[in-house]
Design an enzyme around this catalytic site. Sequence first.
Site, PDB file in Angstrom:
ATOM      1  NE  ARG A  97      -9.193   3.342 -42.692  1.00 54.60           N
ATOM      2  CZ  ARG A  97      -9.947   2.313 -42.789  1.00 54.60           C
ATOM      3  NH1 ARG A  97      -9.761   1.353 -44.142  1.00 54.60           N
ATOM      4  NH2 ARG A  97     -11.355   2.598 -42.267  1.00 54.60           N
ATOM      5  CG  HIS A 132     -10.477  -4.463 -43.478  1.00 55.29           C
ATOM      6  ND1 HIS A 132     -11.128  -4.728 -43.016  1.00 55.29           N
ATOM      7  CD2 HIS A 132      -9.488  -3.424 -44.604  1.00 55.29           C
ATOM      8  CE1 HIS A 132     -11.633  -3.806 -43.965  1.00 55.29           C
ATOM      9  NE2 HIS A 132     -11.426  -2.795 -44.703  1.00 55.29           N
TER      10      HIS A 132
END
Length: 123
Positions: free
Chosen positions: A74, A79
Amino acid sequence: MRRDELYLVDMIEAAAAATTFVQDVDEAAFLASDLIQSAVLQKLLVIGEAAGRVSPEIRDRWPDVPWRSVTGFRNIAVHAYFEVDWSIVWRIATTALRELQEQLATLLKAEFPLVASQLDQPH
């Protein structure tokens, strides 16, 4: 603050949805479909976010659940979104999610049997 069982249900339901999204497609169709890719990735993000919010006590009692891998994926997806390897997402959706779903269902039944029984009921 939400309770652990709610995060676990979120994870199970998101895994089930992502698995359904790829049920009738092959890898080539998945890689060609922005819609399916986006839908699966969103469910993986839900799973990762919820996993990160499950209490340390539950995570410690269930070390076989890949908590770090789930939350790590995740974090990478959020990011480094433009670097997502869609072949990895495909493999997660078509193989790893089934096992994760089974592990979470076992955990939910052991820790929160009432919630688990409600999850098995048709809506």
